[in-house]
Motif scaffolding. Structure first.
Motif, PDB file in Angstrom:
ATOM      1  N   SER A 240       1.020  -0.970   0.092  1.00  0.00           N
ATOM      2  CA  SER A 240       0.153   0.053  -0.127  1.00  0.00           C
ATOM      3  C   SER A 240       1.005   1.076  -0.099  1.00  0.00           C
ATOM      4  O   SER A 240       0.225   2.580  -0.378  1.00  0.00           O
ATOM      5  CB  SER A 240      -0.684  -0.319   1.353  1.00  0.00           C
ATOM      6  OG  SER A 240      -0.140   0.179   2.295  1.00  0.00           O
ATOM      7  N   ASP A 241       2.575   0.873  -0.018  1.00  0.00           N
ATOM      8  CA  ASP A 241       3.026   2.655   0.852  1.00  0.00           C
ATOM      9  C   ASP A 241       4.348   2.156   0.222  1.00  0.00           C
ATOM     10  O   ASP A 241       5.662   2.545  -0.255  1.00  0.00           O
ATOM     11  CB  ASP A 241       2.873   3.077   2.189  1.00  0.00           C
ATOM     12  CG  ASP A 241       3.888   1.581   2.916  1.00  0.00           C
ATOM     13  OD1 ASP A 241       3.758   0.573   2.177  1.00  0.00           O
ATOM     14  OD2 ASP A 241       4.634   1.695   3.983  1.00  0.00           O
ATOM     15  N   GLY A 242       4.913   0.972  -0.890  1.00  0.00           N
ATOM     16  CA  GLY A 242       5.971   0.845  -2.251  1.00  0.00           C
ATOM     17  C   GLY A 242       5.429  -0.595  -2.176  1.00  0.00           C
ATOM     18  O   GLY A 242       4.670  -0.862  -2.802  1.00  0.00           O
ATOM     19  N   GLU A 297       1.205  -2.617   4.521  1.00  0.00           N
ATOM     20  CA  GLU A 297       2.211  -2.231   4.334  1.00  0.00           C
ATOM     21  C   GLU A 297       3.410  -2.496   4.000  1.00  0.00           C
ATOM     22  O   GLU A 297       3.563  -3.443   5.217  1.00  0.00           O
ATOM     23  CB  GLU A 297       2.453  -0.782   5.662  1.00  0.00           C
ATOM     24  CG  GLU A 297       1.475   0.108   5.739  1.00  0.00           C
ATOM     25  CD  GLU A 297       1.560   0.828   7.033  1.00  0.00           C
ATOM     26  OE1 GLU A 297       2.351   1.163   7.439  1.00  0.00           O
ATOM     27  OE2 GLU A 297       0.747   2.124   6.970  1.00  0.00           O
ATOM     28  N   ARG A 298       4.265  -1.668   3.590  1.00  0.00           N
ATOM     29  CA  ARG A 298       5.861  -2.212   3.632  1.00  0.00           C
ATOM     30  C   ARG A 298       6.306  -3.278   4.345  1.00  0.00           C
ATOM     31  O   ARG A 298       6.506  -4.258   4.333  1.00  0.00           O
ATOM     32  CB  ARG A 298       6.919  -1.482   2.851  1.00  0.00           C
ATOM     33  CG  ARG A 298       7.494  -2.169   2.033  1.00  0.00           C
ATOM     34  CD  ARG A 298       8.515  -1.143   1.802  1.00  0.00           C
ATOM     35  NE  ARG A 298      10.039  -0.335   2.815  1.00  0.00           N
ATOM     36  CZ  ARG A 298      10.253   0.756   2.884  1.00  0.00           C
ATOM     37  NH1 ARG A 298      10.853   0.597   2.150  1.00  0.00           N
ATOM     38  NH2 ARG A 298      11.243   0.840   3.584  1.00  0.00           N
TER      39      ARG A 298
END
Length: 395
Positions: A240-242, A297-298
């Motif tokens: 979601s972030d990377g 998230e990553r």
């Protein structure tokens, strides 16, 4: 710094850009005394900035003395021969036949110093149909097949983001030098060492070459999938972030991943029960893995997968790598205060020897910084003689 493997080894280097300088930097970090010779107007890497020191130069030339010398002048050639006459190693990565044209080739220099290890890094080597091709990292990647196997199947060839040819060549050249130094201990004689960037890059094509031999129609570019499309899961998946890199070498890895993503129902499913079968279903495997990663998230993904024993890694951005705590603790990122550039991080030594200390990092030399020390202290020239060399454009 108490002891290093190459203490007492005297190296003279004409290395320029990345290839030769990295080779010589490794030698300096291992304890060799390295003197870098540049033309009076500086080596080509300095031209990347209008004033001051380019960061690449600062990062690649630590722990070296720096002098200037015009090898096109007769006096410059005389001084060069004197410097090399009692050196252990000469490193240069000029184009093929440059040193011969200058009258400073190996056969000429070994007449005065038969113990000399003369190391030449080139693009394509001393022989073969490509020997005189102009060689920069981009052309090596193009001719060497690196660009053909980099990128995605539906896109054009892409160069690697790193200077793979320059640095692979530099590492192999350093290995050749150390090997020749060892052999000299047995024979008492020096020798010519040659490493081609093109040669050094070829073995890195192992996975795509394996696919080629197994299937003549294997796609040359596989994106972030395994170069031979012979491993699954093996890809970079969106978070979601990377992004995260995930791969599985064994069935245990696959089963652990299935448990993490909530697909225990596929454990034992004969469609996926071997790596070969999974590799034949790449799209399906990637879709189920990314369906799970895309909602998380990553760093959370990495923590979960690490705990489960699934091989993985975050795709770090360059600014994260530049401040990586692991690299700092390992001594690979060293913060120094350069007299011209200012604060900068420079690379350390990747080679660890149990009986040697890691080097203390000294700033790269400003152009001609050590002219007086080398020409005066080592060659015995007077202040007036050194000044005359400056006036005549020899240094």
């Amino acid at each position: 710094m108490d002891r290093q493997a190459l203490d007492g080894v005297d190296v003279v280097t004409l290395g320029q850009i990345y290839n030769g300088p990295y080779c010589a930097m490794l030698l300096s970090y291992l304890g060799a005394d390295v003197t870098k010779i540049e033309p009076p107007d500086g080596e080509p890497l300095r031209a990347r900035v209008d004033e001051g020191e380019p960061p690449e130069f600062v990062m690649l030339n630590s722990n070296k003395e720096g002098i200037t010398l015009n090898l096109k002048s007769e006096r410059g050639k005389e001084l060069f021969k004197k410097l090399v006459s009692d050196a252990d190693v000469l490193v240069e990565n000029y184009s093929v036949e440059t040193m011969e044209r200058l009258g400073l080739d190996y056969d000429t220099l070994k007449a005065d110093n038969p113990e000399l290890i003369y190391a030449h890094g080139s693009g394509f080597g001393e022989d073969g149909p490509y020997r005189k091709y102009p060689a920069m990292d981009l052309t090596i990647q193009a001719i060497g097949g690196v660009m053909d196997v980099t990128g995605f199947p539906d896109g054009p060839p892409v160069k690697a983001g790193i200077a793979v040819g320059d640095f692979m060549g530099g590492i192999h050249l350093m290995a050749g030098i150390v090997t020749a130094l060892y052999q000299r201990e047995i024979t008492g004689e020096g020798q010519y060492v040659e490493v081609s960037m093109h040669d050094a890059v070829y073995p890195t094509l192992m996975s795509p070459l394996g696919a080629y031999h197994n299937d003549d129609d294997a796609p040359p570019r596989t994106g972030n999938r395994h170069s031979g499309l012979a491993q699954s899961p093996y890809n970079v998946y969106e978070a979601s972030d990377g992004y995260v890199a995930i791969f599985g070498v064994t069935n245990d890895h696959w089963h652990a991943l299935l448990e993490v993503i909530g697909r225990e129902d596929l454990v034992g499913d004969e469609r996926y029960d071997t790596n070969v079968k999974r590799s034949n279903r790449l799209d399906e495997v990637d879709e189920m893995v990314e369906g799970w990663t895309s909602e998380r998230e990553r760093d959370d993904i990495i923590e979960i997968l690490m705990d489960a024993g699934v091989p993985c890694g975050p795709v770090k951005e360059l600014d994260e790598v530049a401040e990586d705590p692991h690299l700092k603790e390992r001594g690979m990122i060293n913060e120094i205060d350069h007299p011209s550039y200012g604060d900068i991080s420079v690379p350390g030594l990747p080679i660890r020897l149990g009986d040697s200390d890691l080097p203390d990092i000294e700033p790269s030399p400003e152009k001609g910084r050590d002219n007086v020390e080398v020409y005066g202290g080592r060659l015995g020239l007077s202040e007036s003689e050194i000044e005359k060399l400056r006036e005549d454009g020899v240094i």
